[in-house]
Design a protein around this motif. Sequence first.
Motif, PDB file in Angstrom:
ATOM      1  N   PRO A 188      43.309 -22.841 -64.977  1.00  0.00           N
ATOM      2  CA  PRO A 188      44.077 -23.869 -65.676  1.00  0.00           C
ATOM      3  C   PRO A 188      43.480 -25.271 -65.540  1.00  0.00           C
ATOM      4  N   PHE A 189      42.534 -25.443 -64.623  1.00  0.00           N
ATOM      5  CA  PHE A 189      41.940 -26.754 -64.387  1.00  0.00           C
ATOM      6  C   PHE A 189      40.599 -26.935 -65.089  1.00  0.00           C
ATOM      7  N   ASN A 190      39.937 -25.830 -65.445  1.00  0.00           N
ATOM      8  CA  ASN A 190      38.649 -25.905 -66.117  1.00  0.00           C
ATOM      9  C   ASN A 190      38.447 -24.612 -66.900  1.00  0.00           C
ATOM     10  N   ALA A 191      38.437 -24.712 -68.222  1.00  0.00           N
ATOM     11  CA  ALA A 191      38.329 -23.525 -69.075  1.00  0.00           C
ATOM     12  C   ALA A 191      36.988 -22.818 -68.934  1.00  0.00           C
ATOM     13  N   ARG A 192      36.023 -23.459 -68.294  1.00  0.00           N
ATOM     14  CA  ARG A 192      34.730 -22.809 -68.064  1.00  0.00           C
ATOM     15  C   ARG A 192      34.763 -21.870 -66.871  1.00  0.00           C
ATOM     16  N   HIS A 193      35.817 -21.945 -66.105  1.00  0.00           N
ATOM     17  CA  HIS A 193      35.972 -21.063 -64.945  1.00  0.00           C
ATOM     18  C   HIS A 193      36.706 -19.796 -65.383  1.00  0.00           C
ATOM     19  N   LEU A 194      35.983 -18.707 -65.485  1.00  0.00           N
ATOM     20  CA  LEU A 194      36.573 -17.404 -65.805  1.00  0.00           C
ATOM     21  C   LEU A 194      36.418 -16.531 -64.576  1.00  0.00           C
ATOM     22  N   VAL A 195      37.544 -16.067 -64.053  1.00  0.00           N
ATOM     23  CA  VAL A 195      37.527 -15.286 -62.812  1.00  0.00           C
ATOM     24  C   VAL A 195      38.312 -13.989 -63.027  1.00  0.00           C
ATOM     25  N   PRO A 196      38.018 -12.971 -62.223  1.00  0.00           N
ATOM     26  CA  PRO A 196      38.817 -11.740 -62.318  1.00  0.00           C
ATOM     27  C   PRO A 196      40.295 -12.068 -62.089  1.00  0.00           C
ATOM     28  N   GLN A 197      41.165 -11.399 -62.832  1.00  0.00           N
ATOM     29  CA  GLN A 197      42.606 -11.680 -62.743  1.00  0.00           C
ATOM     30  C   GLN A 197      43.131 -11.590 -61.319  1.00  0.00           C
ATOM     31  N   ALA A 198      42.609 -10.648 -60.545  1.00  0.00           N
ATOM     32  CA  ALA A 198      43.071 -10.475 -59.164  1.00  0.00           C
ATOM     33  C   ALA A 198      42.702 -11.665 -58.284  1.00  0.00           C
ATOM     34  N   CYS A 200      39.959 -24.402 -56.336  1.00  0.00           N
ATOM     35  CA  CYS A 200      39.174 -24.951 -57.447  1.00  0.00           C
ATOM     36  C   CYS A 200      38.859 -26.432 -57.210  1.00  0.00           C
ATOM     37  N   ASN A 201      37.591 -26.787 -57.339  1.00  0.00           N
ATOM     38  CA  ASN A 201      37.177 -28.182 -57.156  1.00  0.00           C
ATOM     39  C   ASN A 201      37.771 -29.098 -58.214  1.00  0.00           C
ATOM     40  N   ASP A 202      37.958 -28.585 -59.416  1.00  0.00           N
ATOM     41  CA  ASP A 202      38.496 -29.408 -60.494  1.00  0.00           C
ATOM     42  C   ASP A 202      39.978 -29.719 -60.302  1.00  0.00           C
ATOM     43  N   LYS A 203      40.658 -28.937 -59.500  1.00  0.00           N
ATOM     44  CA  LYS A 203      42.067 -29.177 -59.210  1.00  0.00           C
ATOM     45  C   LYS A 203      42.238 -30.558 -58.568  1.00  0.00           C
ATOM     46  N   ARG A 204      41.315 -30.903 -57.686  1.00  0.00           N
ATOM     47  CA  ARG A 204      41.386 -32.189 -56.991  1.00  0.00           C
ATOM     48  C   ARG A 204      41.322 -33.345 -57.987  1.00  0.00           C
ATOM     49  N   PHE A 205      40.437 -33.240 -58.998  1.00  0.00           N
ATOM     50  CA  PHE A 205      40.306 -34.305 -59.989  1.00  0.00           C
ATOM     51  C   PHE A 205      41.591 -34.464 -60.792  1.00  0.00           C
ATOM     52  N   ILE A 206      42.210 -33.358 -61.150  1.00  0.00           N
ATOM     53  CA  ILE A 206      43.463 -33.408 -61.914  1.00  0.00           C
ATOM     54  C   ILE A 206      44.559 -34.035 -61.059  1.00  0.00           C
ATOM     55  N   GLU A 207      44.665 -33.601 -59.807  1.00  0.00           N
ATOM     56  CA  GLU A 207      45.696 -34.142 -58.917  1.00  0.00           C
ATOM     57  C   GLU A 207      45.489 -35.632 -58.678  1.00  0.00           C
ATOM     58  N   GLU A 208      44.238 -36.064 -58.523  1.00  0.00           N
ATOM     59  CA  GLU A 208      43.955 -37.488 -58.331  1.00  0.00           C
ATOM     60  C   GLU A 208      44.342 -38.283 -59.570  1.00  0.00           C
ATOM     61  N   GLU A 209      44.073 -37.737 -60.748  1.00  0.00           N
ATOM     62  CA  GLU A 209      44.421 -38.411 -61.997  1.00  0.00           C
ATOM     63  C   GLU A 209      45.943 -38.536 -62.134  1.00  0.00           C
TER      64      GLU A 209
END
Length: 104
Positions: free
Chosen positions: A46-56, A65-74
């Motif tokens: 949900p933080f970066n559409a380029r990150h595709l990971v197995p559902q599990a 996720c590193n991008d989570k930090r940027f969203i939270e800071e914003e």
Amino acid sequence: DILDPERLVQCPYDKHHRIRARRFPYHLVKCRKSYPQVAKELSTCPFNARHLVPQADLRDHISNCNDKRFIEEEIASEANDFQRRQMNSMSTWQAPPCDEDWDT
């Protein structure tokens, strides 16, 4: 360097594909169509559409996720700006002078 558009990124659909970062979003669309079975098994971060990971593994990815930090800071920055604007608008307001005398 993670911001280098020329760095090579591994495709989540086919591990043999290595794509330049600047072309990666376009490649993902193409490979999603070429590998529909693999696409069903992957979830998008949900933080970066380029990150595709197995559902599990999605929960673990979201928490790390590193991008989570940027969203939270914003979000925190916007909340602080809003709070600061509210404080400024409240602190400058003054009641207008009143000539009415309710006792008379």
